[in-house]
Design a protein around this motif. Structure first.
Motif, PDB file in Angstrom:
ATOM      1  N   TYR A 196       1.156  -1.092   0.269  1.00  0.00           N
ATOM      2  CA  TYR A 196       0.275  -0.259   0.198  1.00  0.00           C
ATOM      3  C   TYR A 196       1.116   1.153   0.011  1.00  0.00           C
ATOM      4  O   TYR A 196       1.131   1.643   0.904  1.00  0.00           O
TER       5      TYR A 196
ATOM      6  N   HIS B  41      -8.493  -9.920  -1.989  1.00  0.00           N
ATOM      7  CA  HIS B  41      -8.547  -9.257  -3.142  1.00  0.00           C
ATOM      8  C   HIS B  41      -8.192  -7.589  -2.665  1.00  0.00           C
ATOM      9  O   HIS B  41      -8.644  -7.735  -1.420  1.00  0.00           O
ATOM     10  N   GLN B  42      -6.763  -7.176  -3.102  1.00  0.00           N
ATOM     11  CA  GLN B  42      -6.715  -5.757  -2.439  1.00  0.00           C
ATOM     12  C   GLN B  42      -7.323  -5.061  -2.826  1.00  0.00           C
ATOM     13  O   GLN B  42      -8.084  -5.046  -4.219  1.00  0.00           O
ATOM     14  N   THR B  43      -7.675  -3.575  -2.312  1.00  0.00           N
ATOM     15  CA  THR B  43      -8.093  -2.835  -2.785  1.00  0.00           C
ATOM     16  C   THR B  43      -7.208  -1.370  -2.556  1.00  0.00           C
ATOM     17  O   THR B  43      -6.437  -1.912  -1.278  1.00  0.00           O
ATOM     18  N   PRO B  44      -7.029  -0.345  -2.888  1.00  0.00           N
ATOM     19  CA  PRO B  44      -6.924   0.725  -2.589  1.00  0.00           C
ATOM     20  C   PRO B  44      -6.792   0.997  -0.661  1.00  0.00           C
ATOM     21  O   PRO B  44      -5.126   1.095  -0.543  1.00  0.00           O
TER      22      PRO B  44
ATOM     23  N   ALA C 287      -8.649  -4.376   2.378  1.00  0.00           N
ATOM     24  CA  ALA C 287      -9.345  -5.518   1.133  1.00  0.00           C
ATOM     25  C   ALA C 287     -10.194  -6.291   0.833  1.00  0.00           C
ATOM     26  O   ALA C 287     -11.238  -5.892   2.280  1.00  0.00           O
ATOM     27  N   ASP C 288     -11.052  -7.203   0.261  1.00  0.00           N
ATOM     28  CA  ASP C 288     -12.062  -7.106   0.642  1.00  0.00           C
ATOM     29  C   ASP C 288     -11.912  -9.253  -0.019  1.00  0.00           C
ATOM     30  O   ASP C 288     -11.726  -9.578  -0.220  1.00  0.00           O
TER      31      ASP C 288
ATOM     32  N   THR D 178     -13.929  -9.327  10.092  1.00  0.00           N
ATOM     33  CA  THR D 178     -13.679  -7.760   9.400  1.00  0.00           C
ATOM     34  C   THR D 178     -12.912  -7.624  10.858  1.00  0.00           C
ATOM     35  O   THR D 178     -12.069  -6.159  10.829  1.00  0.00           O
TER      36      THR D 178
ATOM     37  N   VAL E  15     -12.407  -3.210   4.795  1.00  0.00           N
ATOM     38  CA  VAL E  15     -11.978  -4.328   5.427  1.00  0.00           C
ATOM     39  C   VAL E  15     -13.411  -4.647   4.966  1.00  0.00           C
ATOM     40  O   VAL E  15     -14.212  -4.177   5.391  1.00  0.00           O
ATOM     41  N   THR E  16     -14.120  -5.543   3.995  1.00  0.00           N
ATOM     42  CA  THR E  16     -15.423  -6.278   3.620  1.00  0.00           C
ATOM     43  C   THR E  16     -14.658  -7.670   3.946  1.00  0.00           C
ATOM     44  O   THR E  16     -14.048  -8.167   2.952  1.00  0.00           O
TER      45      THR E  16
ATOM     46  N   LEU F 174      -3.199  -6.032  -6.368  1.00  0.00           N
ATOM     47  CA  LEU F 174      -4.577  -4.616  -7.261  1.00  0.00           C
ATOM     48  C   LEU F 174      -2.654  -4.994  -7.817  1.00  0.00           C
ATOM     49  O   LEU F 174      -1.356  -5.211  -8.114  1.00  0.00           O
ATOM     50  N   ARG F 175      -3.584  -4.787  -9.494  1.00  0.00           N
ATOM     51  CA  ARG F 175      -3.089  -4.863 -10.650  1.00  0.00           C
ATOM     52  C   ARG F 175      -2.096  -3.388 -11.488  1.00  0.00           C
ATOM     53  O   ARG F 175      -3.105  -2.435 -10.889  1.00  0.00           O
TER      54      ARG F 175
END
Length: 457
Positions: free
Chosen positions: A370, A396-399, A402-403, A416, A433-434, A456-457
């Motif tokens: 991050y 799944h990484q999010t900005p 994570a999801d 969570t 986080v979700t 993240l890509r």
């Protein structure tokens, strides 16, 4: 947690640690035995394991039609099928060799124990998410733990004896800190009865970790590689004043950045360990030469191609299979570790004939970045991999966090919250986080593999 639970555990554990110290001299001596002596020892250990497994485990008996345990050699292992992580959990009751011990009983131990504990038969039960993301339940017997603790610590003991290190020792252990992980019982080991030990939860807020380490004033530091690397950088920045004489890292890949920081901060020998809850201790660094010495007297490693066939020492391998010679209660024979290793040629400057592998890189792609912050996959595994109501997960990484997809029926708000707290020590004070429950997690269409951590890509 009632004090009597911890006290009862400590009484029996004290006896267990005495057994470890009694066995250490033999284990240390093995490190300097000729190669032929090591191989003779290993062959007899293999025959003992296979004979026991065939007679007591229906799962292993079905695999051994073409192998006679009484005459088996390491080369004969190639005639057995590969044992997978999924089989180890799905076939649990057919693999375990102790009458009256089954998966349901092991789960009850994990659910009911309020601290680490021993079963009436002297077994210890652990749970781990592992690197594959599939929750696993594992059991160690009394003699197995003695062997594994010796494998984890004998290189450090050998080095201390060679250099004449003596006097009061203080050991700080940075690990999970509490059940159900095996890291704390394995690494909180006073190899001398006079050694003082303190366990510091690695996932605690980092300022608390720094203070606890400073208060401990350790002569030896052992724990998760990323945490010790961060402590080394804190020491270089003047935020921590400790001078460990020896450092042991485990549970995560040791990056060159962390190794360099440890050397710059303390100039201490580093004993890096490659292990797993299933096998125990596959290899340990001697602190002198490159790479890690395979625990060749208690572990057989096979480098194989994609079809499970052995490859030569100079050929690339698709994966590594391991047979743990100390584990009779739950035998792992030709078990797919999921790691790739490279053999190192030549004799180590330390003088031991134990073979070496290059430091195992593990799955660093599982770690998330991050910006300038690095969050190891273990931060997620610690929460997701030990919840008995989660059978599989994918992160799944999010900005900003994570999801997380989970298969099972967990308490999603509690999971969570636990994940948000687990990410705080790594510099994410309020991660988004979700957690979502799903019926299944899609696998790769061609390989059938499941990516547990998607950056993240």
């Amino acid at each position: 947690m009632p004090d009597e639970d911890r006290t009862a555990y400590q009484r029996l554990r004290a006896a267990h640690l005495s057994a470890v110290r009694a066995a250490l001299d033999d284990h240390v001596a093995r490190l300097d035995r000729p190669r032929a002596a090591i191989e003779r020892h290993r062959t007899e250990r293999l025959r003992a394991l296979l004979g026991w497994a065939r007679e007591r485990s229906p799962f292993h008996a079905a695999r051994m039609d073409e192998v006679d345990p009484a005459t088996a050699t390491v080369a004969d292992l190639a005639r057995l099928p590969v044992m997978t992580k999924a089989q180890a959990q799905e076939e649990w009751d057919a693999i375990v060799t102790t009458p009256g011990l089954d998966r349901a009983g092991a789960e009850r131990v994990l659910a009911e124990q309020r601290w680490f504990s021993y079963t009436p038969q002297g077994h210890q039960v652990f749970s781990s998410g592992g690197s594959s993301g599939v929750r696993g339940v594992y059991v160690w017997d009394w003699e197995q733990y003695v062997a594994l603790a010796c494998l984890a610590w004998r290189w450090q003991v050998r080095a201390d004896r060679a250099t004449g290190v003596d006097g009061p020792a203080r050991l700080a252990v940075l690990s999970a800190g509490g059940p159900p992980h095996a890291s704390t019982p394995l690494f909180d080991v006073a190899t001398d009865a006079s050694t003082e030990t303190v366990v510091i939860p690695a996932a605690a807020p980092f300022d608390d970790v720094v203070k606890a380490v400073a208060d401990a004033r350790p002569t030896a530091l052992v724990g998760y590689a990323s945490v010790i690397g961060r402590l080394a950088r804190a020491s270089l920045a003047g935020e921590l004043d400790v001078r460990p004489l020896r450092v042991s890292t485990n549970s995560e890949p040791l990056t060159e950045e962390d190794r360099t920081a440890i050397g710059a901060a303390w100039g201490a020998p580093v004993h890096n360990l490659w292990g797993s809850t299933e096998i125990g201790v596959q290899a340990v660094g001697c602190g002198v030469g490159d790479g890690l010495h395979v625990s060749d007297d208690e572990v057989i490693l096979e480098r194989v191609d994609a079809d499970g066939r052995p490859v030569g020492p100079d050929e690339p391998a698709a994966r590594t299979l391991a047979t743990g010679l100390a584990g009779r209660t739950f035998p792992f024979v030709r078990y797919d570790l999921g790691d790739e290793v490279t053999l190192l040629p030549g004799t180590c400057p330390c003088g031991s004939a134990m073979p070496r592998v290059a430091a195992v890189a593990g799955r660093r792609d599982d770690d998330f970045r991050y910006g300038g912050l690095l969050v190891p996959a273990s931060a997620f595994r610690y929460v997701l991999g030990t919840d008995p109501r989660i059978s599989e997960y994918q992160v799944h990484q999010t900005p900003g966090g994570a999801d997380v997809l989970v298969v099972g029926s967990p308490d999603r708000p509690a999971v969570t919250t636990a994940l948000v707290e687990a990410l705080q020590p790594y510099g994410l004070p309020d991660a988004a986080v979700t957690v979502r429950t799903v019926d299944r997690i899609p696998r790769h269409s061609s390989t059938g593999k499941l990516s547990r951590f998607v950056p993240l890509r």
